[in-house]
Design an enzyme around this catalytic site. Structure first.
Site, PDB file in Angstrom:
ATOM      1  N   PRO A 103      -4.372  -0.889 -10.743  1.00  0.00           N
ATOM      2  CA  PRO A 103      -4.681   0.479 -10.326  1.00  0.00           C
ATOM      3  C   PRO A 103      -3.589   1.444 -10.793  1.00  0.00           C
ATOM      4  O   PRO A 103      -2.399   1.102 -10.717  1.00  0.00           O
ATOM      5  CB  PRO A 103      -4.701   0.404  -8.793  1.00  0.00           C
ATOM      6  CG  PRO A 103      -4.897  -1.043  -8.479  1.00  0.00           C
ATOM      7  CD  PRO A 103      -4.296  -1.814  -9.609  1.00  0.00           C
ATOM      8  N   GLY A 107       1.854   2.774  -7.388  1.00  0.00           N
ATOM      9  CA  GLY A 107       3.078   2.053  -7.037  1.00  0.00           C
ATOM     10  C   GLY A 107       3.128   0.627  -7.544  1.00  0.00           C
ATOM     11  O   GLY A 107       4.004  -0.144  -7.162  1.00  0.00           O
ATOM     12  N   LEU A 108       2.189   0.250  -8.421  1.00  0.00           N
ATOM     13  CA  LEU A 108       2.164  -1.130  -8.914  1.00  0.00           C
ATOM     14  C   LEU A 108       2.704  -1.251 -10.335  1.00  0.00           C
ATOM     15  O   LEU A 108       2.577  -2.298 -10.968  1.00  0.00           O
ATOM     16  CB  LEU A 108       0.737  -1.700  -8.831  1.00  0.00           C
ATOM     17  CG  LEU A 108       0.189  -1.856  -7.405  1.00  0.00           C
ATOM     18  CD1 LEU A 108      -1.256  -2.344  -7.434  1.00  0.00           C
ATOM     19  CD2 LEU A 108       1.038  -2.811  -6.578  1.00  0.00           C
ATOM     20  N   GLY A 109       3.259  -0.183 -10.841  1.00  0.00           N
ATOM     21  CA  GLY A 109       3.937  -0.257 -12.144  1.00  0.00           C
ATOM     22  C   GLY A 109       3.005  -0.221 -13.335  1.00  0.00           C
ATOM     23  O   GLY A 109       3.347  -0.733 -14.407  1.00  0.00           O
ATOM     24  N   SER A 110       1.824   0.386 -13.181  1.00  0.00           N
ATOM     25  CA  SER A 110       0.869   0.337 -14.297  1.00  0.00           C
ATOM     26  C   SER A 110       1.438   1.010 -15.549  1.00  0.00           C
ATOM     27  O   SER A 110       1.233   0.525 -16.662  1.00  0.00           O
ATOM     28  CB  SER A 110      -0.476   0.940 -13.883  1.00  0.00           C
ATOM     29  OG  SER A 110      -0.613   2.248 -14.305  1.00  0.00           O
ATOM     30  N   ASP A 154      11.407  -1.109 -12.055  1.00  0.00           N
ATOM     31  CA  ASP A 154      10.009  -1.386 -12.422  1.00  0.00           C
ATOM     32  C   ASP A 154       9.926  -2.020 -13.803  1.00  0.00           C
ATOM     33  O   ASP A 154       9.299  -3.071 -13.986  1.00  0.00           O
ATOM     34  CB  ASP A 154       9.173  -0.094 -12.409  1.00  0.00           C
ATOM     35  CG  ASP A 154       8.937   0.431 -11.001  1.00  0.00           C
ATOM     36  OD1 ASP A 154       9.496  -0.134 -10.051  1.00  0.00           O
ATOM     37  OD2 ASP A 154       8.183   1.416 -10.862  1.00  0.00           O
TER      38      ASP A 154
HETATM   39  C1  MEV Z   1       9.168   2.606  -7.612  1.00  0.00           C
HETATM   40  O1  MEV Z   1       8.479   1.386  -7.839  1.00  0.00           O
HETATM   41  C2  MEV Z   1      10.510   2.333  -6.997  1.00  0.00           C
HETATM   42  C3  MEV Z   1      11.319   3.583  -6.653  1.00  0.00           C
HETATM   43  O2  MEV Z   1      12.512   3.093  -6.016  1.00  0.00           O
HETATM   44  C4  MEV Z   1      11.676   4.404  -7.864  1.00  0.00           C
HETATM   45  C5  MEV Z   1      12.697   3.728  -8.770  1.00  0.00           C
HETATM   46  O3  MEV Z   1      13.360   2.782  -8.370  1.00  0.00           O
HETATM   47  O4  MEV Z   1      12.809   4.194  -9.916  1.00  0.00           O
HETATM   48  C6  MEV Z   1      10.594   4.462  -5.657  1.00  0.00           C
END
Ligand code: MEV
Length: 317
Positions: A103, A107-110, A154
């Site tokens: 997705p 927040g899953l690093g796509s 990430d």
């Molecule tokens: C995002 O997956 C993780 C954060 O800590 C951002 C980052 O580390 O660059 C929110």
């Protein structure tokens, strides 16, 4: 003849997101079942240059580097352009088709997975190997262009595809896992830009460092305890630490009512612990479960409004 194909996984942050931007440790793991693949094929007759085609969850676009200036900022184009500059070559005549089951903006690093898969595919197409360290550096450059001030966690977990204990600017430390970790990932279905959440935490920090620094320090401390819990197979402690981490992320204002609802539903249904994962404000949460609690927790997440739920297991090792 098999089609040359490269790929890259999704990732989840087990603990320490946001604080990791400020030099605290964080733990991230790959999700190998959710992937971006990038296939190399010859160009269609009459086409020239490097054609990058994104399908499925991403836009349908076609880029011919050097000719098509409509998408100069597009991540695909950027990944290819940076890689070609790295090798100091012009666009080769190939088509790279990118497909993803990750997705986007959740927040899953796509984004980092797309960049990684595209550069790996290019490397296959032109038969020039790329060192993992160099690949990680290129993907980090793209992350910076899109995310402002990323910590680098990430791209690192995605490029190396291994569980990492990560401190910004330090060599990565491999995490040893004593007992399998069963994790459910619950998607709120709401997209959110990590860049925005990271920027808002920065504002919060700049406005009141005396209040925010202790929160960041406390997150760093619980990440170290989490590492011990993972290394000793203590899921009860790890779950409690995940719950604490979520409360600190709420204080950093990066949770959302939807994330809080899913987190509460997972805990009520028997998860050891649950928290948002990644940038927050939407996107995904994770819950630590057992083979016995996977089904009830999954059902509870769906009943509480999760758009979809993925299961992943981190094997001991
Ligand atoms: C995002 O997956 C993780 C954060 O800590 C951002 C980052 O580390 O660059 C929110």
């Amino acid at each position: 003849m098999s089609v040359p194909t490269a790929s890259a996984p999704a990732k989840i942050i087990l603990c320490g997101e946001h604080a990791v931007v400020y030099g605290q440790p964080a733990i991230a793991v790959p999700v190998s079942s959710l992937r971006v693949t990038a296939e190399v094929s010859p160009n269609a007759p009459g086409q020239h240059g490097l054609n990058l085609v994104a399908t499925e969850t991403m836009e349908q676009i076609r880029i011919i580097l050097g000719e098509n200036t409509a998408y100069p900022e597009h991540p695909l184009s950027l990944a290819a352009a940076l890689a070609l500059r790295h090798w100091q070559i012009d666009s080769p005549d190939f088509t790279i088709t990118v497909k993803s089951s990750i997705p986007i903006a959740s927040g899953l690093g796509s984004g980092a997975a797309v960049s990684t898969a595209v550069i790996r595919a290019l490397s296959l197409a032109i038969n020039k190997p790329i060192e993992t360290v160099a690949l990680n550096g290129l993907v980090y450059e793209i992350e910076k262009l899109h995310h402002g001030t990323p910590s680098g966690i990430d791209n690192t977990v995605i490029v190396y595809e291994q569980a990492v204990y990560f401190v910004r600017g330090k060599p990565i430390e491999r995490l040893s896992i004593d007992a399998p970790l069963h994790i459910l990932i619950g998607d709120t279905g709401q997209t959110a830009l990590t860049r925005v959440a990271v920027g808002d935490v920065r504002q919060l920090y700049d406005a009141d460092p005396e209040t925010i620094q202790p929160v960041l320090d406390a997150i760093g401390a619980l990440v170290q305890e989490s590492r011990q819990a993972i290394e000793t197979g203590d899921s009860t402690t790890l779950g409690a630490l995940m719950n604490q981490n979520h409360a600190f992320l709420q204080q950093l204002t990066v949770s959302s009512p939807e994330l809080d609802t899913l987190v509460a539903a997972a805990r009520d249904a028997g998860a050891f612990g649950a928290k948002l994962s990644g940038g927050g404000r939407g996107g995904n949460m994770i819950a630590l479960v057992t083979p016995e609690t996977i089904e009830p927790v999954k059902a509870a997440l769906l009943a509480a409004g999760a758009a979809r739920v993925f299961a992943t297991t981190l094997q001991a090792g």
